[in-house]
Design a protein around this motif. Structure first.
Motif, PDB file in Angstrom:
ATOM      1  N   ALA A  20       0.973  -0.939   0.143  1.00 56.21           N
ATOM      2  CA  ALA A  20      -0.275  -0.216  -0.285  1.00 56.21           C
ATOM      3  C   ALA A  20       1.291   1.262   0.142  1.00 56.21           C
ATOM      4  O   ALA A  20       1.937   1.030   1.000  1.00 56.21           O
ATOM      5  CB  ALA A  20      -0.739  -0.369   1.307  1.00 56.21           C
ATOM      6  N   ASN A  23       0.724   5.839   4.528  1.00 54.57           N
ATOM      7  CA  ASN A  23       1.623   5.620   5.584  1.00 54.57           C
ATOM      8  C   ASN A  23       2.412   5.159   4.876  1.00 54.57           C
ATOM      9  O   ASN A  23       3.104   4.197   5.253  1.00 54.57           O
ATOM     10  CB  ASN A  23       0.833   4.298   6.794  1.00 54.57           C
ATOM     11  N   PRO A  54      -2.689   1.662  -3.934  1.00 53.90           N
ATOM     12  CA  PRO A  54      -3.807   2.962  -2.557  1.00 53.90           C
ATOM     13  C   PRO A  54      -2.974   2.943  -1.471  1.00 53.90           C
ATOM     14  O   PRO A  54      -2.991   4.006  -0.473  1.00 53.90           O
ATOM     15  CB  PRO A  54      -4.913   3.065  -3.412  1.00 53.90           C
ATOM     16  N   CYS A  80      -0.291  -0.608   6.187  1.00 57.45           N
ATOM     17  CA  CYS A  80      -0.238  -0.162   8.099  1.00 57.45           C
ATOM     18  C   CYS A  80      -1.818   0.613   7.760  1.00 57.45           C
ATOM     19  O   CYS A  80      -1.590   1.557   7.289  1.00 57.45           O
ATOM     20  CB  CYS A  80       0.590   0.542   7.876  1.00 57.45           C
ATOM     21  N   ILE A  82      -3.818   2.918  10.945  1.00 55.19           N
ATOM     22  CA  ILE A  82      -3.404   2.839  11.836  1.00 55.19           C
ATOM     23  C   ILE A  82      -4.926   3.821  12.373  1.00 55.19           C
ATOM     24  O   ILE A  82      -5.144   4.581  11.724  1.00 55.19           O
ATOM     25  CB  ILE A  82      -2.215   3.942  11.822  1.00 55.19           C
ATOM     26  N   VAL A  92     -11.388  -0.840   6.970  1.00 54.02           N
ATOM     27  CA  VAL A  92     -10.150  -1.078   5.816  1.00 54.02           C
ATOM     28  C   VAL A  92      -9.201  -2.180   6.556  1.00 54.02           C
ATOM     29  O   VAL A  92      -8.672  -2.763   5.535  1.00 54.02           O
ATOM     30  CB  VAL A  92      -9.404   0.286   6.370  1.00 54.02           C
TER      31      VAL A  92
HETATM   32  N1  INI Z   1      -5.376   2.972   3.908  1.00 49.73           N
HETATM   33  C1  INI Z   1      -4.151   1.947   4.413  1.00 49.73           C
HETATM   34  O1  INI Z   1      -4.041   1.441   4.219  1.00 49.73           O
HETATM   35  N2  INI Z   1      -4.316   2.230   5.961  1.00 49.73           N
HETATM   36  C2  INI Z   1      -4.874   3.510   6.811  1.00 49.73           C
HETATM   37  O2  INI Z   1      -4.806   3.685   7.741  1.00 49.73           O
HETATM   38  C3  INI Z   1      -6.031   3.573   5.515  1.00 49.73           C
HETATM   39  N3  INI Z   1      -6.962   5.143   6.524  1.00 49.73           N
HETATM   40  O3  INI Z   1      -6.664   5.169   8.072  1.00 49.73           O
HETATM   41  O4  INI Z   1      -7.527   5.159   5.969  1.00 49.73           O
HETATM   42  C4  INI Z   1      -6.517   3.983   4.661  1.00 49.73           C
HETATM   43  N4  INI Z   1      -6.893   3.972   3.632  1.00 49.73           N
HETATM   44  C5  INI Z   1      -7.842   3.899   1.988  1.00 49.73           C
HETATM   45  C6  INI Z   1      -7.683   2.685   1.683  1.00 49.73           C
HETATM   46  O5  INI Z   1      -7.377   2.092   2.106  1.00 49.73           O
HETATM   47  C7  INI Z   1      -8.325   2.824   0.485  1.00 49.73           C
HETATM   48  O6  INI Z   1      -6.975   3.155  -0.152  1.00 49.73           O
HETATM   49  C8  INI Z   1      -9.338   3.816   0.304  1.00 49.73           C
HETATM   50  O7  INI Z   1     -10.254   3.995   1.024  1.00 49.73           O
HETATM   51  C9  INI Z   1      -9.991   3.587  -1.535  1.00 49.73           C
HETATM   52  O8  INI Z   1     -10.193   1.936  -1.444  1.00 49.73           O
END
Ligand code: INI
Length: 155
Positions: A20, A23, A54, A80, A82, A92
């Motif tokens: 990802a 973070n 993403p 990661c 958080i 998530v």
């Molecule tokens: N994605 C993460 O990898 N970590 C996070 O802590 C996080 N938070 O907290 O929102 C996060 N959000 C994005 C999510 O994974 C998707 O990429 C997004 O919603 C698009 O589908």
């Protein structure tokens, strides 16, 4: 008793890291830990593919595609999540865990879970190459062991 378990032989074939961007500083440290573990077990740097997504939510579906693609001996999912002030964390983190588990069950190759789910950035940093080890490295070691085990278990 005949015990069947994986060893730490160099995996034959390419290894996919799916990581990802969310973070990113912490995930980059997980990638570095995984890469280092693979290199120290004889995997050529050129045999490691890094696929960026993403966020952790996207790890499962992309890991499933990689596992089904037949081009990799193992897939290592790194991310990661958080905890913040809202329920977003639970959705998530839950989706990441479920998605990666589904990918692991569907595929012929191991798919391992290298996703931090922590209460704070500090806890995440501790598990990304500081005082509590590196979960990316741990995930890579599990992938090496499982690739060997899958080879022993056969199709
Ligand atoms: N994605 C993460 O990898 N970590 C996070 O802590 C996080 N938070 O907290 O929102 C996060 N959000 C994005 C999510 O994974 C998707 O990429 C997004 O919603 C698009 O589908």
């Amino acid at each position: 008793m005949h015990v069947i378990e994986g060893g730490y032989a160099t995996p034959r074939g390419r290894i996919a890291l799916v990581a990802a961007r969310f973070n990113g500083q912490i995930v980059d440290a997980l990638i570095a830990g995984a890469r280092d573990m693979l290199l120290r077990h004889g995997v050529a740097d050129d045999a490691i593919d890094l696929v960026r997504v993403p966020g952790a939510f996207e790890l499962g579906p992309v890991a499933a595609r990689l596992a089904a693609g037949g081009r990799h001996a193992a897939v290592i999912a790194l991310g990661c999540v958080i905890r913040g002030a809202t329920a977003h964390f639970d959705y998530v983190a839950g989706a990441a865990a479920n998605g990666i588990a589904q990918a692991a069950q569907a595929g012929r190759v191991p798919v391992v879970f290298g996703v931090l789910t922590t209460e704070s950035i500090e806890q995440a940093l501790e598990r990304a190459g500081t005082k509590a080890g590196n979960r990316g490295a741990d995930a890579a070691l599990a992938a090496i062991e499982l690739a060997d085990l899958y080879g022993k278990l056969g199709a």
